[in-house]
Scaffold this motif. Sequence first.
Motif, mmCIF file in Angstrom:
data_model
loop_
_atom_site.group_PDB
_atom_site.id
_atom_site.type_symbol
_atom_site.label_atom_id
_atom_site.label_comp_id
_atom_site.label_asym_id
_atom_site.label_seq_id
_atom_site.Cartn_x
_atom_site.Cartn_y
_atom_site.Cartn_z
ATOM 1 N N HIS A 339 0.383 -1.384 0.180
ATOM 2 C CA HIS A 339 -0.102 -0.043 0.205
ATOM 3 C C HIS A 339 0.403 1.032 0.095
ATOM 4 C CE1 HIS A 339 -4.185 -1.369 1.481
ATOM 5 N NE2 HIS A 339 -3.650 -2.173 0.135
ATOM 6 N N ASP A 340 2.124 1.353 0.845
ATOM 7 C CA ASP A 340 2.702 2.132 0.509
ATOM 8 C C ASP A 340 3.598 2.369 -1.051
ATOM 9 O OD1 ASP A 340 2.421 2.871 3.697
ATOM 10 O OD2 ASP A 340 3.859 1.033 3.276
ATOM 11 N N GLN A 343 0.782 4.035 -2.782
ATOM 12 C CA GLN A 343 0.059 5.219 -2.583
ATOM 13 C C GLN A 343 1.502 6.433 -3.327
ATOM 14 O OE1 GLN A 343 -1.876 6.359 0.322
ATOM 15 N NE2 GLN A 343 -1.953 8.165 -0.722
ATOM 16 N N VAL A 344 2.645 6.232 -3.251
ATOM 17 C CA VAL A 344 3.255 7.147 -3.713
ATOM 18 C C VAL A 344 3.347 7.005 -4.901
ATOM 19 C CG1 VAL A 344 6.344 7.071 -3.787
ATOM 20 C CG2 VAL A 344 5.405 6.751 -1.452
ATOM 21 N N GLU A 347 0.669 9.560 -6.055
ATOM 22 C CA GLU A 347 1.148 10.940 -6.311
ATOM 23 C C GLU A 347 1.767 10.803 -7.412
ATOM 24 O OE1 GLU A 347 3.783 11.620 -2.559
ATOM 25 O OE2 GLU A 347 2.039 10.686 -1.379
ATOM 26 N N HIS A 394 11.282 5.714 -7.935
ATOM 27 C CA HIS A 394 11.294 6.541 -6.861
ATOM 28 C C HIS A 394 10.578 6.446 -5.956
ATOM 29 C CE1 HIS A 394 9.892 10.998 -5.365
ATOM 30 N NE2 HIS A 394 8.415 10.590 -5.005
ATOM 31 N N VAL A 398 11.849 7.431 -1.031
ATOM 32 C CA VAL A 398 11.316 7.471 -0.960
ATOM 33 C C VAL A 398 10.607 7.214 0.807
ATOM 34 C CG1 VAL A 398 8.573 7.996 -0.509
ATOM 35 C CG2 VAL A 398 9.668 9.186 -2.212
ATOM 36 N N LEU A 399 10.398 5.947 0.637
ATOM 37 C CA LEU A 399 10.415 4.683 1.505
ATOM 38 C C LEU A 399 11.280 3.872 1.546
ATOM 39 C CD1 LEU A 399 6.857 3.027 -0.723
ATOM 40 C CD2 LEU A 399 7.459 4.947 1.442
ATOM 41 N N MET B 1 13.710 13.306 -1.401
ATOM 42 C CA MET B 1 11.844 12.557 -2.237
ATOM 43 C C MET B 1 11.106 13.267 -1.447
ATOM 44 S SD MET B 1 13.114 10.611 -4.799
ATOM 45 C CE MET B 1 15.081 11.246 -6.058
ATOM 46 N N TYR B 6 3.999 10.602 2.708
ATOM 47 C CA TYR B 6 5.024 10.567 3.657
ATOM 48 C C TYR B 6 5.335 11.156 3.961
ATOM 49 C CZ TYR B 6 3.269 6.159 1.890
ATOM 50 O OH TYR B 6 1.852 4.900 2.113
ATOM 51 N N LYS B 11 7.432 9.128 9.026
ATOM 52 C CA LYS B 11 8.553 8.282 8.609
ATOM 53 C C LYS B 11 9.325 7.335 9.643
ATOM 54 C CE LYS B 11 10.642 8.474 4.404
ATOM 55 N NZ LYS B 11 11.262 9.122 2.818
ATOM 56 N N LEU B 63 3.402 1.487 6.402
ATOM 57 C CA LEU B 63 4.359 2.461 6.921
ATOM 58 C C LEU B 63 3.559 3.439 8.256
ATOM 59 C CD1 LEU B 63 7.039 4.191 5.600
ATOM 60 C CD2 LEU B 63 5.383 5.911 7.134
ATOM 61 N N ARG B 120 -6.358 4.857 3.037
ATOM 62 C CA ARG B 120 -5.656 4.969 3.604
ATOM 63 C C ARG B 120 -5.993 5.345 5.896
ATOM 64 N NH1 ARG B 120 -0.333 4.118 1.616
ATOM 65 N NH2 ARG B 120 -0.507 2.600 3.728
#
Lengths: 400, 138
Positions: A339-340, A343-344, A347, A394, A398-399, B1, B6, B11, B63, B120
């Motif tokens: 899901h992360d 999500q990114v 966007e 990307h 980010v994660l 980034m 996020y 984070k 996360l 979410r």
Amino acid sequence: MTIALREQFPFYAARAACHYLDNAATSQIHSQALAAMVGQESHRANVHRSPYRLAEAATQAYGDARAKVARFLNAASCAEVVFTSGATASLNLVAYSFGETLKAGDEVVLSAAEHHSNFVPWLRLKERAGICLRILPVLPNGRIDTARLQDLVTERCRLIAITHCSNVTGAVTDVAAVVAAARAVGAKVLLDGAQQVQHGPVDVAALGADFYAFSSHKCFGPTGVGVLWGKKAMLALLPPFLSGGGMVGSVSLETATFAAPPARFEAGTPPVGQAIGLGAAVDWMMTLPWAEIHRYESMLLARLLAGLAVFPAVRLIGPADLHARLPIVSFEVAGIHPHDVCQVLGEREVALRGGHHCAQPLLAALGSEGATRASLALYNDQADVDAFLNGLEHALKVLS
Amino acid sequence: MSSTVYQQAIKELAEAAHGSGLLEHPDGASRLDNPLCGDRISLTVQLDGGVITAVRHETRACLLCRAAASLIGLTAPGKNRKEIAEETVALEALLASSHALPAAWKELEVFAPVSGYPSRHGCVLLPFKALNEALAQP
């Protein structure tokens, strides 16, 4: 080809920047399907009821839609096409109505690759009627291990209910092997065609199955309608599923008799506008050069798989080859929840889906707790694939 | 980034994983799943006179869910059941409307960017639901 196709989808006029790669969940609606549905709903009447012109026109259009779906499936007759609310309802219909003909100890064979829609109804039938479920396992690459048919399909097997193509791995089932195994013991075959229909007309006669289920919204039609195809003789043997108006022969204070299929399985007012939209969608699909489209989709799939292979943290959930495979690609990223990832990328206007994809037994069998999925349709292009791959790069930054 | 959701604070919360692990002798425990995405949290809590003295959790999740669980591990000790219930209501309101938070719950502000993503909301709320459920047991 892609640009000309995109012009036929209202989605791209409104959301040109979106890289829509969630086609395994819902495809975009074709302009002809939308126009047909809106046309019906703009001046509508109920079907099968009244002799005034508007109602007669609705009844005619609804019947025409059934005939278009019958042609799309190469069905022997329109009476073999039942409109439902979607593939889930179609599969539940078989589990209930065919299930009524089963007795304790009878066996139904499923695979570990089934969508919950073709799994949970059978689990419930097992609890209700005492049937036995036998599960075809999957190989490490996600393909159904049809070599196990020999020992899992016994004389007690009454039905093999199996996906035509996995909504997670994209692997296409060896239907010929399934049908041969079923026929050897006199069992029937139900195919969940939800994913397959987006990639071209289906020939149920050639497949040799007894039932075929799919949804409109996965083949460029409206939401809220789907199809159960069944061989005429098979449908005639089944008791009704839902009860109400439209599905009866006659009703007295003591009892009721039931209409012949398909009306027997269409209780209440059907999704008339949506069915007419679906008819327009499959009518359009039948005009397309599918051999060319399959080559095109395979080219995009190869680009996507090659791009994914570059990421050391990515594990593919499904076959890495292009053989017997649709452009549905699921994968895990080590240490990052799907899901992360979604999500990114969302966007960045890359539309994906993440989670267990209503296939928890499959993910468990493949050692996964959740996966990210990209699924391609005929209107996608290389820019979509590249946006996905760049977006994934990307997302990892980010994660991580 | 850059990312809308996020942001660094979220984070860092997830990375810190405050309160990770499980208590051996909890006064309350819960295990919740988010059926839409497979997130799962097991949570244990110890109380003294109705006040949380310790909270620990095992969170296998995205996360956002891990950040929310971590925030609980960091800030829940010292609060009572009523305060946790009020905080959960404040978080639901923040996610639903992105309205300004009451001063007492400013720590939740970190989740404001999630308000625009209804799918979410359940990820952020899951640890709070687990905590409320565990607190309902003693």
